[in-house]
Structures are given as C-alpha cells and as structure tokens.
Design an enzyme around this catalytic site. Structure first.
Site, PDB file in Angstrom:
ATOM      1  CB  CYS A   1      -0.960   0.204   1.357  1.00  0.00           C
ATOM      2  SG  CYS A   1      -1.873   1.542   1.244  1.00  0.00           S
TER       3      CYS A   1
ATOM      4  CE  LYS B   1      -1.715  -6.249  -4.661  1.00  0.00           C
ATOM      5  NZ  LYS B   1      -1.727  -4.961  -4.597  1.00  0.00           N
TER       6      LYS B   1
END
Length: 331
Positions: A104, A143
């Site tokens: 993010c 991720k």
C-alpha cells in the site's frame, strides 16, 4: 498444472484473484465478483492496531462467508508484535490464508511505517513476516511492489528471503511506491522473479490488467502463475467471467447487457444493506453507480438521482427506470 497455495488451497490452472482494495473489496462487492468467476479473494486490508484494540471497523472487516472460499484476510502494520497478535486474531476468524500488505503506497499507511514502507527495511519485513508465519497454522502470503522507488527495486531479494521463512505465495504489483498508481506497471521484473530457479512458490502479477486481451497476452509474455485484478473490477465484476471465457474458448464474450448491469448493481446494493444496515449500505453504494453504468450516454441525470436518494425503494425504482429506458442501448 494446478496452482497451489500451501497444501490445501488448489486454485486450478491459472487463477484470477481479486485484489484487496480499501473501501471496495467488502463482502457485498466480493459476492458479485464470486458470482462472476473469481478464483480467490481477500478482505479489505485490516489494521493490526485496530484489531488488537478491538476497533469495531477493523473487527467487522474480519467477516467472511462460506461461499467466498478460498479467501484470505489481509493485514498491515508497522509493529512486529502487533502483527503477530493480529495473525492470531485473524486465525480465529478461520480464513483460508493470511496475507500481509507490503504494497500500500498511500501516505497514512506508508508514512507510518506500514504497507510499502517496509520495502525500505527488508530485515524488518523479514522479521515481521516470520512472526506472522510462526503465529498461525494457516498459509501466509504477501502482496508487495517492485521497490520503494526506481533506485531501490529490491523485489528479487524480497521474494527469496520471504520464501525462505515460509510464505506460500507472492503477489507483486508492477510499480514502485514512488509511482503510486501512475505510469505503466512494469511486469518484466515480475517475470524475472518467477523465472528465478530458487523461487518455488506461486507468483501472481498485479497492475493494469483491464481487458481480456491484456490478460491473455500477459499470461503468455510474463509466465506468472495467475493474475490479480483490482481497479478494473470496480463496477465491472464481469471482467473475471470474460477473461475465463477467453482462456477456455479463445473467443470474446459479449459484455453485460443493461439488464445484467442493473441486476448486479441491485444485488450489490441489497448485500450492502444486509451487511452494513440501511443508512451506511446506501451511502457506501454511491461510489459504485457510475462504474456500473460507465459508457452509457446521457446517464448523468440518473447518476445524480442514485447518489442523492436515501430510500432503498426509490433507488430500486431508478434502477428499474434505467433497465427500461436504456434497454435498447448497446452496453
């Protein structure tokens, strides 16, 4: 060859994954994506601080349903001990896996030492990941991005070191943190990670897949184990169905009709209200209408009504007007 995460999650030959997206990939949205053939989904990312403080918003994001499986709960944070405790809390919610967000890029995450920020401190990333892996019996996946910026693209090191401490799959977004969502995603480094003979875990590519043609071309060109789709699915969950159909038949599926758009939008609205209650469910649905009816000419008047109305029956009346008035339009 089936793609497997750990021993028990079999995703078939070339899975399509729904990317975890804040304020988007909640249970109502996941429901309509599942109906259109997505192979694996994740919750919105959940703050480890929120979980250990028992914050209502964070706890609600742990809600998962049997029909969603396989599903992962994604967590993020900057404190290793808090991430370890979060993993224990998530394990009790009984997902199929736990995913850690090291990708993010937004300021209030990355500038607080979480998300993509960990790309600046690989040793801490490794220690944090090991703490999570050791805290749960579930498979742990990650991720991340190519690196923090152009001068620190370190995803090769990240992939090897995280595999070595036990992660079971890695999804890579083909941009650096500095790029945010601008420019083009570079999948060549994702391919290089996949082709590294040391890497044995599945590698999923993410970033800019917004069409059947791109999915098919990049599957061939970059040799990833599967594709993770985010923004292109917002208001268009049919993208999963269309890509799968193309993979199976080599033919393009017709896009959704107006009636289908209305039906799926109504389902999404209904699920949103069921999960969040009338007021919040109606309010949070407003961000989706423009996407569901994108490309339809002279739609502005209807969109304005949809985002202003506060009664579900009135919203459904407008949706049925759209079905009736745009039935002849080419979707």
């Amino acid at each position: 060859m089936s793609v497997k995460i750990g021993e028990h999650i079999d995703l078939g030959e070339f899975p399509l994954l729904l990317a975890p997206m804040e304020d988007v990939s909640d249970p109502p949205f996941r429901y309509v994506c599942k109906q259109n053939g997505v192979d694996m989904m994740y919750t919105e990312f959940i703050s480890s601080e929120g979980l250990i403080r028992d914050a209502a918003k964070s706890r609600q994001k742990l809600d998962i349903f049997e029909y969603e499986r396989p599903i992962g709960i994604q967590i993020f944070g900057s404190d290793i001990e808090h991430m370890r405790q979060s993993a224990e809390i998530c394990t009790q919610a009984n997902p199929n896996l736990i995913d850690i967000n090291y990708g993010c890029p937004v300021k209030n995450v990355a500038c607080r030492g979480a998300g993509a920020s960990l790309l600046q401190d690989i040793d801490k990333m490794v220690a944090m990941t090991k703490a999570v892996v050791d805290a749960t019996h579930l498979p742990v996946t990650v991720k991340t991005r190519l690196g923090w910026d152009d001068s620190t693209k370190n995803v090769y090191e990240v992939a090897e070191r995280l595999q070595d401490i036990g992660i079971k799959a890695l999804a890579i977004h083909g941009r650096t943190r500095a790029q945010m969502y601008k420019g083009q995603a570079d999948w060549s480094m994702i391919r290089d990670v996949k082709q590294n003979p040391r890497i044995k875990i599945p590698i999923f590519g993410n970033g800019d897949v917004d069409s059947v043609e791109k999915a098919a071309a990049w599957r061939q060109e970059y040799q990833v184990d599967g594709i993770m789709i985010g923004r292109a699915s917002i208001g268009y969950p049919w993208i999963f169905r269309e890509i799968k159909h193309f993979f199976q038949t080599g033919e393009r599926l017709e896009g959704p009709t107006i009636a289908e758009r209305v039906d799926v939008c109504r389902t999404h609205l209904t699920k949103s209200i069921e999960w969040k209650g009338d007021k919040t469910g109606i309010f949070e649905m407003r961000r989706h209408y423009a996407n569901y009816f994108k490309g339809i000419p002279n739609f502005k008047e209807y969109r304005m009504k949809l985002v202003e109305l506060q009664d579900v029956n009135h919203i459904i009346e407008v949706l049925e007007d759209i079905r009736h008035n745009f039935a002849e339009e080419v979707a």
